[in-house]
Design a protein around this motif. Sequence first.
Motif, PDB file in Angstrom:
ATOM      1  N   LEU A   1      -2.268  16.762  -0.215  1.00 42.86           N
ATOM      2  CA  LEU A   1      -2.554  17.668  -1.329  1.00 42.86           C
ATOM      3  C   LEU A   1      -3.170  16.929  -2.512  1.00 42.86           C
ATOM      4  O   LEU A   1      -3.838  17.536  -3.346  1.00 42.86           O
ATOM      5  N   SER A   2      -2.916  15.634  -2.583  1.00 39.30           N
ATOM      6  CA  SER A   2      -3.489  14.822  -3.665  1.00 39.30           C
ATOM      7  C   SER A   2      -3.520  13.369  -3.216  1.00 39.30           C
ATOM      8  O   SER A   2      -2.888  12.998  -2.220  1.00 39.30           O
ATOM      9  N   SER A   3      -4.235  12.548  -3.983  1.00 42.92           N
ATOM     10  CA  SER A   3      -4.299  11.128  -3.650  1.00 42.92           C
ATOM     11  C   SER A   3      -2.942  10.453  -3.809  1.00 42.92           C
ATOM     12  O   SER A   3      -2.659   9.440  -3.165  1.00 42.92           O
ATOM     13  N   LYS A   4      -2.075  11.032  -4.639  1.00 43.49           N
ATOM     14  CA  LYS A   4      -0.729  10.464  -4.822  1.00 43.49           C
ATOM     15  C   LYS A   4       0.081  10.567  -3.532  1.00 43.49           C
ATOM     16  O   LYS A   4       0.952   9.725  -3.277  1.00 43.49           O
ATOM     17  N   ASP A   5      -0.189  11.596  -2.727  1.00 37.57           N
ATOM     18  CA  ASP A   5       0.498  11.701  -1.433  1.00 37.57           C
ATOM     19  C   ASP A   5       0.128  10.521  -0.539  1.00 37.57           C
ATOM     20  O   ASP A   5       0.982   9.973   0.170  1.00 37.57           O
ATOM     21  N   ILE A   6      -1.131  10.150  -0.559  1.00 37.82           N
ATOM     22  CA  ILE A   6      -1.579   9.012   0.254  1.00 37.82           C
ATOM     23  C   ILE A   6      -0.962   7.721  -0.275  1.00 37.82           C
ATOM     24  O   ILE A   6      -0.525   6.860   0.499  1.00 37.82           O
ATOM     25  N   GLU A   7      -0.910   7.587  -1.591  1.00 31.15           N
ATOM     26  CA  GLU A   7      -0.325   6.389  -2.194  1.00 31.15           C
ATOM     27  C   GLU A   7       1.157   6.274  -1.838  1.00 31.15           C
ATOM     28  O   GLU A   7       1.659   5.176  -1.557  1.00 31.15           O
ATOM     29  N   GLN A   8       1.857   7.403  -1.827  1.00 32.77           N
ATOM     30  CA  GLN A   8       3.278   7.383  -1.490  1.00 32.77           C
ATOM     31  C   GLN A   8       3.496   6.957  -0.040  1.00 32.77           C
ATOM     32  O   GLN A   8       4.357   6.121   0.251  1.00 32.77           O
ATOM     33  N   LEU A   9       2.683   7.519   0.856  1.00 29.82           N
ATOM     34  CA  LEU A   9       2.791   7.136   2.266  1.00 29.82           C
ATOM     35  C   LEU A   9       2.414   5.671   2.450  1.00 29.82           C
ATOM     36  O   LEU A   9       3.053   4.952   3.241  1.00 29.82           O
ATOM     37  N   ARG A  10       1.398   5.222   1.721  1.00 32.04           N
ATOM     38  CA  ARG A  10       1.002   3.815   1.785  1.00 32.04           C
ATOM     39  C   ARG A  10       2.167   2.908   1.416  1.00 32.04           C
ATOM     40  O   ARG A  10       2.475   1.933   2.130  1.00 32.04           O
ATOM     41  N   ASP A  11       2.820   3.212   0.325  1.00 30.73           N
ATOM     42  CA  ASP A  11       3.929   2.373  -0.146  1.00 30.73           C
ATOM     43  C   ASP A  11       5.077   2.361   0.855  1.00 30.73           C
ATOM     44  O   ASP A  11       5.720   1.323   1.077  1.00 30.73           O
ATOM     45  N   GLU A  12       5.324   3.520   1.491  1.00 31.14           N
ATOM     46  CA  GLU A  12       6.406   3.589   2.477  1.00 31.14           C
ATOM     47  C   GLU A  12       6.085   2.732   3.698  1.00 31.14           C
ATOM     48  O   GLU A  12       6.924   1.946   4.158  1.00 31.14           O
ATOM     49  N   ARG A  13       4.869   2.896   4.224  1.00 35.86           N
ATOM     50  CA  ARG A  13       4.492   2.156   5.423  1.00 35.86           C
ATOM     51  C   ARG A  13       4.429   0.654   5.158  1.00 35.86           C
ATOM     52  O   ARG A  13       4.902  -0.148   5.968  1.00 35.86           O
ATOM     53  N   LEU A  14       3.820   0.280   4.042  1.00 39.31           N
ATOM     54  CA  LEU A  14       3.725  -1.143   3.725  1.00 39.31           C
ATOM     55  C   LEU A  14       5.103  -1.733   3.462  1.00 39.31           C
ATOM     56  O   LEU A  14       5.365  -2.896   3.793  1.00 39.31           O
ATOM     57  N   GLY A  15       5.983  -0.927   2.875  1.00 38.61           N
ATOM     58  CA  GLY A  15       7.349  -1.391   2.636  1.00 38.61           C
ATOM     59  C   GLY A  15       8.085  -1.655   3.937  1.00 38.61           C
ATOM     60  O   GLY A  15       8.843  -2.634   4.057  1.00 38.61           O
ATOM     61  N   GLN A  16       7.868  -0.792   4.931  1.00 40.44           N
ATOM     62  CA  GLN A  16       8.501  -0.985   6.233  1.00 40.44           C
ATOM     63  C   GLN A  16       8.025  -2.293   6.875  1.00 40.44           C
ATOM     64  O   GLN A  16       8.833  -3.068   7.400  1.00 40.44           O
TER      65      GLN A  16
ATOM     66  N   ALA B   1      -9.076   2.617   1.467  1.00 42.51           N
ATOM     67  CA  ALA B   1     -10.315   3.325   1.808  1.00 42.51           C
ATOM     68  C   ALA B   1     -10.077   4.834   1.865  1.00 42.51           C
ATOM     69  O   ALA B   1     -10.912   5.625   1.410  1.00 42.51           O
ATOM     70  N   ASP B   2      -8.930   5.247   2.411  1.00 40.46           N
ATOM     71  CA  ASP B   2      -8.605   6.677   2.493  1.00 40.46           C
ATOM     72  C   ASP B   2      -8.434   7.290   1.102  1.00 40.46           C
ATOM     73  O   ASP B   2      -8.874   8.413   0.849  1.00 40.46           O
ATOM     74  N   ILE B   3      -7.790   6.549   0.221  1.00 38.36           N
ATOM     75  CA  ILE B   3      -7.592   7.045  -1.143  1.00 38.36           C
ATOM     76  C   ILE B   3      -8.940   7.228  -1.836  1.00 38.36           C
ATOM     77  O   ILE B   3      -9.201   8.262  -2.472  1.00 38.36           O
ATOM     78  N   ALA B   4      -9.798   6.218  -1.705  1.00 38.93           N
ATOM     79  CA  ALA B   4     -11.120   6.308  -2.334  1.00 38.93           C
ATOM     80  C   ALA B   4     -11.932   7.452  -1.735  1.00 38.93           C
ATOM     81  O   ALA B   4     -12.597   8.207  -2.468  1.00 38.93           O
ATOM     82  N   ARG B   5     -11.873   7.620  -0.421  1.00 33.31           N
ATOM     83  CA  ARG B   5     -12.626   8.701   0.223  1.00 33.31           C
ATOM     84  C   ARG B   5     -12.072  10.064  -0.152  1.00 33.31           C
ATOM     85  O   ARG B   5     -12.841  11.011  -0.379  1.00 33.31           O
ATOM     86  N   TYR B   6     -10.764  10.183  -0.221  1.00 41.57           N
ATOM     87  CA  TYR B   6     -10.155  11.469  -0.594  1.00 41.57           C
ATOM     88  C   TYR B   6     -10.576  11.869  -2.009  1.00 41.57           C
ATOM     89  O   TYR B   6     -10.923  13.026  -2.267  1.00 41.57           O
TER      90      TYR B   6
END
Length: 210
Positions: free
Chosen positions: A102-117, A196-201
Amino acid sequence: MNQWRELWLTLIALAASAAAVAAQPSSGTVYKWTDDKGVVHYGDSVPAEYSQNERSLLNSQGVEVGHVDSANNSGLVAERARVAEAARLKAQHDQFLLSTYLSSKDIEQLRDERLGQIDGQIRASSAYIDSLGTRMSTLQERAMHFKPYSSDPNARRIPDELAEELISVGDEARNQRRALDAKRKEQSDMRAQFEADIARYRELTTKPRS
């Protein structure tokens, strides 16, 4: 008048083609090819210097019955196919981005979760490698009391189980270091893909509507 003129020119071109073909031996087929200067030629064989060029195969009536693409054509076709496939995959990924977030913040949140794992996995692997290093140091210290590592002429030969454990721990440490390197690369690649996904979105969602 223009239509009559175009028809007349077409008839002249067809007549010229038929005449050129008729000038060739009546038996067998005739090749039609274009040289480097754009001049069209006809013959019962294609000169060696033009053997890689595009050419047509004509029957005795001047009708095309076969066609051979240029040797460079196959590469061009493959490149066009590659570009088309890349464009298709890009459009597919764009649709995925727009339909998933729904927004670029959703991608950022998922990014932080995956990278944290992955970061947690890297820390665990590093700790395990450190423990293997400690274990290896202990084993090496024990091995120093046995031949061939001890300088004592009366030292006994290193026990088989100790030698086997030294090899086993060393192999495990090397495997774990390779796995750790792969995990770090995975983390780096994932971070780059998310960026790249954040920038493209953002590009897709900020385009002015036509």
